[in-house]
Design an enzyme around this catalytic site. Sequence first.
Site, PDB file in Angstrom:
ATOM      1  N   HIS A   1       0.860  -1.180   0.000  1.00 56.24           N
ATOM      2  CA  HIS A   1       0.000   0.000   0.000  1.00 56.24           C
ATOM      3  C   HIS A   1       0.897   1.231   0.000  1.00 56.24           C
ATOM      4  CE1 HIS A   1      -2.829   2.973   1.726  1.00 56.24           C
ATOM      5  NE2 HIS A   1      -3.812   2.155   1.374  1.00 56.24           N
TER       6      HIS A   1
ATOM      7  N   ASP B   1       2.778  -4.627   8.051  1.00 52.89           N
ATOM      8  CA  ASP B   1       1.568  -3.823   7.884  1.00 52.89           C
ATOM      9  C   ASP B   1       0.381  -4.759   8.075  1.00 52.89           C
ATOM     10  OD1 ASP B   1      -0.692  -2.515   6.966  1.00 52.89           O
ATOM     11  OD2 ASP B   1       0.218  -1.771   5.124  1.00 52.89           O
TER      12      ASP B   1
ATOM     13  N   GLN C   1      -4.787  -5.147   6.938  1.00 48.73           N
ATOM     14  CA  GLN C   1      -5.757  -6.055   6.317  1.00 48.73           C
ATOM     15  C   GLN C   1      -5.760  -7.454   6.928  1.00 48.73           C
ATOM     16  OE1 GLN C   1      -7.979  -5.082   4.167  1.00 48.73           O
ATOM     17  NE2 GLN C   1      -7.164  -3.032   3.784  1.00 48.73           N
TER      18      GLN C   1
ATOM     19  N   LYS D   1     -10.642  -0.326  10.436  1.00 47.05           N
ATOM     20  CA  LYS D   1     -10.778  -1.522   9.608  1.00 47.05           C
ATOM     21  C   LYS D   1     -11.204  -2.737  10.430  1.00 47.05           C
ATOM     22  CE  LYS D   1      -7.401   0.072   6.192  1.00 47.05           C
ATOM     23  NZ  LYS D   1      -8.312   0.369   5.073  1.00 47.05           N
TER      24      LYS D   1
ATOM     25  N   CYS E   1      -4.802   2.594  -3.743  1.00 48.43           N
ATOM     26  CA  CYS E   1      -3.588   3.083  -3.074  1.00 48.43           C
ATOM     27  C   CYS E   1      -2.455   2.064  -3.169  1.00 48.43           C
ATOM     28  CB  CYS E   1      -3.858   3.443  -1.619  1.00 48.43           C
ATOM     29  SG  CYS E   1      -4.957   4.850  -1.421  1.00 48.43           S
TER      30      CYS E   1
END
Length: 403
Positions: free
Chosen positions: A117, A196, A199, A222, A362
Amino acid sequence: MNRDDFPILSRTVYDRPLVYLDNAATTQKPRCVVEAMMEEYYNVNANVHRGVHFLSQKATDLHEQARETVRDFINARTSSEIIFTRGTTESINLLAYSFGEAFMQEGDEVLISEMEHHSNIVPWQILSERKGLKIKVIPITDDGQIDISTYRSILEQSTKIRLVCVTHVSNVLGTVNPIKEIISMAHEQGIPVLVDGAQSTPHFKVDVQELDCDFFAFSGHKIYGPTGVGVLYGKEKYLEQMPPYQGGGEMIQKVSFEKTTFNQLPYKFEAGTPDYVGTHALATAINYVCNIGMDQILKHEQELTAYALQQLRTIDNMQIYGHPENHPGDAVISFNIKGIHHLDLGTLLDRLGIAVRTGHHCAEPLIHRLGIEGTVRASFALYNTKEEVDALVQGIQRVVKMF
């Protein structure tokens, strides 16, 4: 998994029932999260850490209880390793600045993957321009997986890599990276790793000690929490050596015009008034998903994604990116229909009440690697249903007939 917990899901759009399939961008909020924020503003609102009065003490307790909830959720060793931020993006920017100041010098390298991202690309570019660093990129295979053999070669051939930064789950392809293996390979070369987790945390259990990652970032919005609050986890041995990201109140120990000394962890990295209402709401959201059970959420979303893939593949001229048969992915499906621009398809689905994402998500370098301009992306959450997948498929078929 009670859809009634999410009032927005009962609304209509253009006189049609809302089918919300843009969960990788942000999730909808259960009633308990919104009520937790209202309750604190109405009954406990006071600045934290600074007051001796009742409300301040109560607000501080809720804020620090939230930190402990996060610690337990990702199984950090201690709550001092949990830094509250505005989200994954700020977490990575904080790390880029502070880790860069402490551990990197001109000529050093940062290693990222081709599927990152922008939030895990741009901060490192800014750092590289400021300090004269070099960014190296791990390529992906044609089926959307990190090229592990090339990754190993890059690690073994360079003595300048100071940090590996990689996404746990691709927000475009749904690829679940073999993150434990990636971390282990980096550690063999003495290189720390940032994950990261924007997600991954909404979809399956994360244990930072089992992964042995050195840093881990995720966003509250999220995972059914509020916007504007997130987390950076870091191992104490690194955080202790890193300078503050911002200066101001709360992150100090003692201030004079001649010299300032900084607070202990994690407060050294939390300048100014924190979003103490947001942290309490984030803890409420975490408790909500934990009460359902992360294993239950994973099972439901895996079944839903498999069903969606099966149904989407019945549509003529359908191109799905990622999700090879031997690598089941996460609850994100990006696709295009030959002859229909992704923006047109997304716009027409919206008129049918179906909310999907269109564009580069993104992740422009990844989109360019795929040789396309953008995709339509459907992403699922714990409250989505097979009936909503059917609505998506029927909507696409209706649009195809129009073209």
